[in-house]
Scaffold this motif. Structure first.
Motif, PDB file in Angstrom:
ATOM      1  N   ALA A   7      43.123  37.088  28.459  1.00 15.10           N
ATOM      2  CA  ALA A   7      42.019  37.622  27.658  1.00 15.10           C
ATOM      3  C   ALA A   7      41.318  36.451  26.992  1.00 15.10           C
ATOM      4  O   ALA A   7      41.972  35.593  26.380  1.00 15.10           O
ATOM      5  N   TRP A  28      38.595  43.972  18.166  1.00  6.18           N
ATOM      6  CA  TRP A  28      38.251  45.004  19.136  1.00  6.18           C
ATOM      7  C   TRP A  28      38.729  46.368  18.636  1.00  6.18           C
ATOM      8  O   TRP A  28      39.564  46.462  17.758  1.00  6.18           O
ATOM      9  N   PRO A 131      39.507  42.796  25.731  1.00  4.46           N
ATOM     10  CA  PRO A 131      39.025  42.227  26.995  1.00  4.46           C
ATOM     11  C   PRO A 131      40.151  41.706  27.896  1.00  4.46           C
ATOM     12  O   PRO A 131      40.111  40.579  28.381  1.00  4.46           O
TER      13      PRO A 131
END
Length: 138
Positions: A7, A28, A131
C-alpha cells in the motif's frame, strides 16, 4: 495461496500514545453512523519493531514510531512483502464492523517470515478506502 501485499504510504497524524504504542488518525475510511460499533477513526501501532504485535499488522509507520509525538506527522503504508493466505471470507451483504465503506472481502494472512507462528497474522479488509494492492503469486 501466496500473495504479495503493498500500500502506498499516506500522511497521518499522531493523536495519542500508550505504553509501547502510538495512535494515529487513520487516513482512510469513515465511521459508520448506522453501526452499533462505531469506529473512532484511529488505529494503534506498536512502537518497537521487535514487539510481538509487529507480526499482527502489515502496516508500517515512518519515521520510526518511537520518535513520534502527539501532534506529529507520519506516513502509513505497507511495504511490499509476501504473505500466505489463511482464510478468505466473502460477505454478502458487506461486513458491518463500524467503517464505511463496509468491506465485502476479508482476508486473513501471515507474513511468510512468521508463518510458523500460529499466533502471528493479520486481517485485511478489501473493498474499503485503504489502498491495499494484492497480487496472487500462486
Amino acid at each position: 495461496m501466496m500473495i504479495r501485499i503493498s500500500a502506498e504510504p499516506a500522511d497521518a497524524r499522531v493523536v495519542g500514545t500508550r505504553p509501547g504504542r502510538i495512535v494515529v488518525d487513520w487516513p482512510w475510511n469513515r465511521s459508520d453512523p448506522g453501526s452499533p460499533h462505531p469506529w473512532p477513526g484511529t488505529v494503534e501501532f506498536p512502537v518497537d519493531p521487535t514487539a510481538y504485535a509487529w507480526r499482527n499488522t502489515p502496516w508500517r509507520v515512518e519515521p520510526e514510531p518511537e520518535t513520534l509525538e502527539v501532534g506529529g506527522s507520519c506516513m502509513i503504508g505497507i511495504p511490499p512483502f509476501v504473505a500466505r493466505v489463511r482464510s478468505v471470507i466473502d460477505y454478502d451483504p458487506a461486513f458491518e464492523y463500524g467503517i464505511l465503506p463496509r468491506p465485502e472481502l476479508v482476508v486473513g494472512a501471515v507474513d511468510v517470515a512468521y508463518e510458523g507462528d500460529d499466533e502471528a497474522g493479520f486481517t485485511i479488509y478489501l473493498g474499503t478506502e485503504e489502498p491495499i494492492e494484492v497480487e496472487s503469486l500462486t
